[in-house]
Design a protein around this motif. Structure first.
Motif, PDB file in Angstrom:
ATOM      1  N   LEU A  85      -7.687  -1.355  -1.582  1.00 24.66           N
ATOM      2  CA  LEU A  85      -6.856  -0.951  -0.461  1.00 24.66           C
ATOM      3  C   LEU A  85      -7.723  -0.522   0.712  1.00 24.66           C
ATOM      4  O   LEU A  85      -8.697   0.200   0.535  1.00 24.66           O
ATOM      5  CB  LEU A  85      -5.969   0.232  -0.860  1.00 24.66           C
ATOM      6  CG  LEU A  85      -4.892  -0.017  -1.907  1.00 24.66           C
ATOM      7  CD1 LEU A  85      -4.389   1.293  -2.474  1.00 24.66           C
ATOM      8  CD2 LEU A  85      -3.747  -0.813  -1.314  1.00 24.66           C
ATOM      9  N   ARG A 121      -4.859 -11.754  -0.209  1.00 20.01           N
ATOM     10  CA  ARG A 121      -3.941 -10.926  -0.990  1.00 20.01           C
ATOM     11  C   ARG A 121      -4.319 -10.917  -2.459  1.00 20.01           C
ATOM     12  O   ARG A 121      -4.166  -9.912  -3.136  1.00 20.01           O
ATOM     13  CB  ARG A 121      -2.504 -11.430  -0.850  1.00 20.01           C
ATOM     14  CG  ARG A 121      -1.837 -11.142   0.476  1.00 20.01           C
ATOM     15  CD  ARG A 121      -1.773  -9.649   0.805  1.00 20.01           C
ATOM     16  NE  ARG A 121      -1.229  -8.819  -0.249  1.00 20.01           N
ATOM     17  CZ  ARG A 121       0.066  -8.558  -0.417  1.00 20.01           C
ATOM     18  NH1 ARG A 121       0.961  -9.089   0.376  1.00 20.01           N
ATOM     19  NH2 ARG A 121       0.471  -7.754  -1.394  1.00 20.01           N
ATOM     20  N   GLY A 138       0.822  -1.194   0.000  1.00 17.05           N
ATOM     21  CA  GLY A 138       0.000   0.000   0.000  1.00 17.05           C
ATOM     22  C   GLY A 138       0.864   1.255   0.000  1.00 17.05           C
ATOM     23  O   GLY A 138       2.063   1.192   0.283  1.00 17.05           O
ATOM     24  N   GLN A 172      -3.559   4.034 -12.179  1.00 13.72           N
ATOM     25  CA  GLN A 172      -4.289   5.165 -11.621  1.00 13.72           C
ATOM     26  C   GLN A 172      -4.019   5.296 -10.131  1.00 13.72           C
ATOM     27  O   GLN A 172      -3.519   4.375  -9.488  1.00 13.72           O
ATOM     28  CB  GLN A 172      -5.794   4.998 -11.858  1.00 13.72           C
ATOM     29  CG  GLN A 172      -6.190   4.950 -13.323  1.00 13.72           C
ATOM     30  CD  GLN A 172      -7.688   4.818 -13.510  1.00 13.72           C
ATOM     31  OE1 GLN A 172      -8.478   5.105 -12.608  1.00 13.72           O
ATOM     32  NE2 GLN A 172      -8.105   4.386 -14.692  1.00 13.72           N
ATOM     33  N   GLY A 173      -4.373   6.449  -9.592  1.00 15.01           N
ATOM     34  CA  GLY A 173      -4.282   6.640  -8.146  1.00 15.01           C
ATOM     35  C   GLY A 173      -5.475   6.027  -7.446  1.00 15.01           C
ATOM     36  O   GLY A 173      -6.486   5.714  -8.081  1.00 15.01           O
ATOM     37  N   PRO A 174      -5.397   5.828  -6.156  1.00 14.43           N
ATOM     38  CA  PRO A 174      -6.521   5.260  -5.402  1.00 14.43           C
ATOM     39  C   PRO A 174      -7.756   6.159  -5.464  1.00 14.43           C
ATOM     40  O   PRO A 174      -7.631   7.383  -5.430  1.00 14.43           O
ATOM     41  CB  PRO A 174      -5.980   5.173  -3.969  1.00 14.43           C
ATOM     42  CG  PRO A 174      -4.492   5.187  -4.106  1.00 14.43           C
ATOM     43  CD  PRO A 174      -4.220   6.043  -5.292  1.00 14.43           C
ATOM     44  N   LEU A 217      -3.023   8.709   6.988  1.00 11.96           N
ATOM     45  CA  LEU A 217      -3.613   7.440   6.590  1.00 11.96           C
ATOM     46  C   LEU A 217      -2.553   6.361   6.575  1.00 11.96           C
ATOM     47  O   LEU A 217      -1.440   6.563   6.069  1.00 11.96           O
ATOM     48  CB  LEU A 217      -4.217   7.554   5.191  1.00 11.96           C
ATOM     49  CG  LEU A 217      -5.685   7.917   5.088  1.00 11.96           C
ATOM     50  CD1 LEU A 217      -5.931   9.308   5.617  1.00 11.96           C
ATOM     51  CD2 LEU A 217      -6.161   7.803   3.647  1.00 11.96           C
ATOM     52  N   GLY A 272      -3.646  11.979  -7.236  1.00 14.49           N
ATOM     53  CA  GLY A 272      -3.225  12.030  -8.623  1.00 14.49           C
ATOM     54  C   GLY A 272      -3.068  10.619  -9.162  1.00 14.49           C
ATOM     55  O   GLY A 272      -3.195   9.638  -8.409  1.00 14.49           O
ATOM     56  N   GLN A 273      -2.765  10.497 -10.448  1.00 14.59           N
ATOM     57  CA  GLN A 273      -2.688   9.165 -11.065  1.00 14.59           C
ATOM     58  C   GLN A 273      -1.344   8.496 -10.833  1.00 14.59           C
ATOM     59  O   GLN A 273      -1.167   7.322 -11.125  1.00 14.59           O
ATOM     60  CB  GLN A 273      -3.004   9.237 -12.567  1.00 14.59           C
ATOM     61  CG  GLN A 273      -1.849   9.709 -13.448  1.00 14.59           C
ATOM     62  CD  GLN A 273      -1.785  11.218 -13.560  1.00 14.59           C
ATOM     63  OE1 GLN A 273      -2.107  11.957 -12.622  1.00 14.59           O
ATOM     64  NE2 GLN A 273      -1.347  11.683 -14.711  1.00 14.59           N
ATOM     65  N   GLN A 328      -7.956   0.893  -6.517  1.00 17.93           N
ATOM     66  CA  GLN A 328      -6.851   1.392  -7.344  1.00 17.93           C
ATOM     67  C   GLN A 328      -6.752   0.551  -8.605  1.00 17.93           C
ATOM     68  O   GLN A 328      -6.296  -0.594  -8.571  1.00 17.93           O
ATOM     69  CB  GLN A 328      -5.527   1.366  -6.571  1.00 17.93           C
ATOM     70  CG  GLN A 328      -4.386   2.017  -7.331  1.00 17.93           C
ATOM     71  CD  GLN A 328      -3.107   2.097  -6.511  1.00 17.93           C
ATOM     72  OE1 GLN A 328      -2.899   1.327  -5.590  1.00 17.93           O
ATOM     73  NE2 GLN A 328      -2.241   3.046  -6.851  1.00 17.93           N
ATOM     74  N   PHE A 352      -2.068   2.573   5.121  1.00 16.25           N
ATOM     75  CA  PHE A 352      -2.660   1.644   4.176  1.00 16.25           C
ATOM     76  C   PHE A 352      -2.228   0.207   4.442  1.00 16.25           C
ATOM     77  O   PHE A 352      -1.092  -0.053   4.864  1.00 16.25           O
ATOM     78  CB  PHE A 352      -2.243   1.998   2.747  1.00 16.25           C
ATOM     79  CG  PHE A 352      -2.968   3.179   2.171  1.00 16.25           C
ATOM     80  CD1 PHE A 352      -2.489   4.468   2.363  1.00 16.25           C
ATOM     81  CD2 PHE A 352      -4.128   3.015   1.418  1.00 16.25           C
ATOM     82  CE1 PHE A 352      -3.146   5.564   1.835  1.00 16.25           C
ATOM     83  CE2 PHE A 352      -4.792   4.108   0.878  1.00 16.25           C
ATOM     84  CZ  PHE A 352      -4.304   5.384   1.088  1.00 16.25           C
ATOM     85  N   GLY A 353      -3.133  -0.731   4.143  1.00 16.81           N
ATOM     86  CA  GLY A 353      -2.764  -2.133   4.081  1.00 16.81           C
ATOM     87  C   GLY A 353      -2.130  -2.433   2.734  1.00 16.81           C
ATOM     88  O   GLY A 353      -2.000  -1.539   1.890  1.00 16.81           O
ATOM     89  N   ASN A 354      -1.740  -3.691   2.518  1.00 18.67           N
ATOM     90  CA  ASN A 354      -1.080  -4.067   1.269  1.00 18.67           C
ATOM     91  C   ASN A 354      -2.068  -4.382   0.146  1.00 18.67           C
ATOM     92  O   ASN A 354      -1.657  -4.657  -0.975  1.00 18.67           O
ATOM     93  CB  ASN A 354      -0.142  -5.252   1.496  1.00 18.67           C
ATOM     94  CG  ASN A 354       1.096  -4.848   2.266  1.00 18.67           C
ATOM     95  OD1 ASN A 354       1.526  -3.696   2.209  1.00 18.67           O
ATOM     96  ND2 ASN A 354       1.660  -5.780   3.007  1.00 18.67           N
ATOM     97  N   TYR A 358     -10.412   1.926  -0.598  1.00 19.20           N
ATOM     98  CA  TYR A 358     -10.063   2.568  -1.855  1.00 19.20           C
ATOM     99  C   TYR A 358      -9.984   1.502  -2.958  1.00 19.20           C
ATOM    100  O   TYR A 358      -9.613   0.354  -2.714  1.00 19.20           O
ATOM    101  CB  TYR A 358      -8.691   3.242  -1.769  1.00 19.20           C
ATOM    102  CG  TYR A 358      -8.669   4.568  -1.045  1.00 19.20           C
ATOM    103  CD1 TYR A 358      -8.506   4.618   0.341  1.00 19.20           C
ATOM    104  CD2 TYR A 358      -8.784   5.761  -1.743  1.00 19.20           C
ATOM    105  CE1 TYR A 358      -8.465   5.837   1.006  1.00 19.20           C
ATOM    106  CE2 TYR A 358      -8.746   6.980  -1.084  1.00 19.20           C
ATOM    107  CZ  TYR A 358      -8.584   7.007   0.293  1.00 19.20           C
ATOM    108  OH  TYR A 358      -8.545   8.216   0.945  1.00 19.20           O
TER     109      TYR A 358
END
Lengths: 112, 115
Positions: free
Chosen positions: B91, B9, A42, B41-43, B104, A103-104, B37, B106-108, B35
């Motif tokens: 995520l 996973r 992550g 792209q972003g989350p 924040l 953002g991307q 992803q 995040f997990g994997n 989220y």
């Protein structure tokens, strides 16, 4: 909808080179965060910039928030293979219900 | 401090099947986020919980996605039925406080492939 545009999308450089990643928007954000994400993991928060014009340094990484709080940059000096990863900027919208807009991403590959 | 735990996973399913993902946030973190992803792209935020209440689910495709956090600790995200475009990494993230000014973690993630 507020958008954050990152450039470049992909960057492949040799170890020791310098690079800059840009994060731009037409909207104002109350703060901006930078994350690094490695394959299979992550995102991990690197830094948060809050004040317009603010500069923060994290070893060889320098982060800057634009004066108008619409853009940001990440500069890496003397890149190393360990810097390889996906770099994400994320802007926090203003207000109590503001969302975090990502953002991307910029994929960086540093070759030894 | 243990991080955000997610399982499984990886998951491969056929379209129209259902799937569920599980997340256990960092102990004591009141806020939990899911989220999506997509590759390249972003989350994108799907849903945000504050304790066991929903704060924001405006981008959750409610016709097929559902999420719950019944006891205000761990959470599940379900997709039923799955579509090809749901292929992505899901995520989970948690933070101490309710606002995004709290970092924040995040997990994997769970990588979902829909065939």
């Amino acid at each position: 909808t507020q958008l954050l545009e990152q450039s470049p999308q992909f960057l492949s450089i040799q170890e020791g080179e310098n690079l800059t990643v840009y994060c731009n928007s037409s909207s104002v954000f109350s703060s901006l965060q930078w994350y690094r994400q490695e394959p299979g993991e992550g995102p991990v928060l690197l830094v948060t910039v809050v004040t317009g014009g603010e500069v923060k340094k994290l070893k060889r990484l320098t982060f800057q928030f634009g004066d108008a709080r619409k853009d940001s940059s990440l500069h890496i000096t003397a890149a190393q293979p360990g810097d390889t990863g996906l770099y994400l900027c994320a802007g926090l919208q203003s207000g109590n219900t503001g969302k975090l807009i990502f953002g991307q991403g910029t994929t960086l590959q540093v070759k030894p | 401090e243990a991080g955000v735990a997610q399982s499984p996973r990886y998951k491969i399913i056929e379209k129209r099947q259902s799937v569920a993902f599980w997340c256990n946030p960092i102990s004591g973190h009141a806020t939990l986020y899911w989220y999506q992803q997509i590759l390249g792209q972003g989350p994108k935020l799907l849903i945000q919980f504050q304790n066991n209440g929903v704060v924001d689910d405006s981008q959750l495709p409610k016709d097929r996605f559902s999420a719950e956090r019944l006891k205000g600790v761990d959470s599940t995200l379900k997709i039923q039925p799955a579509k090809l475009e749901d292929s992505a990494v899901y995520l989970c993230a948690s933070s101490q406080k309710g606002s995004y000014n709290s970092p924040l973690h995040f997990g994997n993630g769970t990588r979902l492939t829909v065939t």
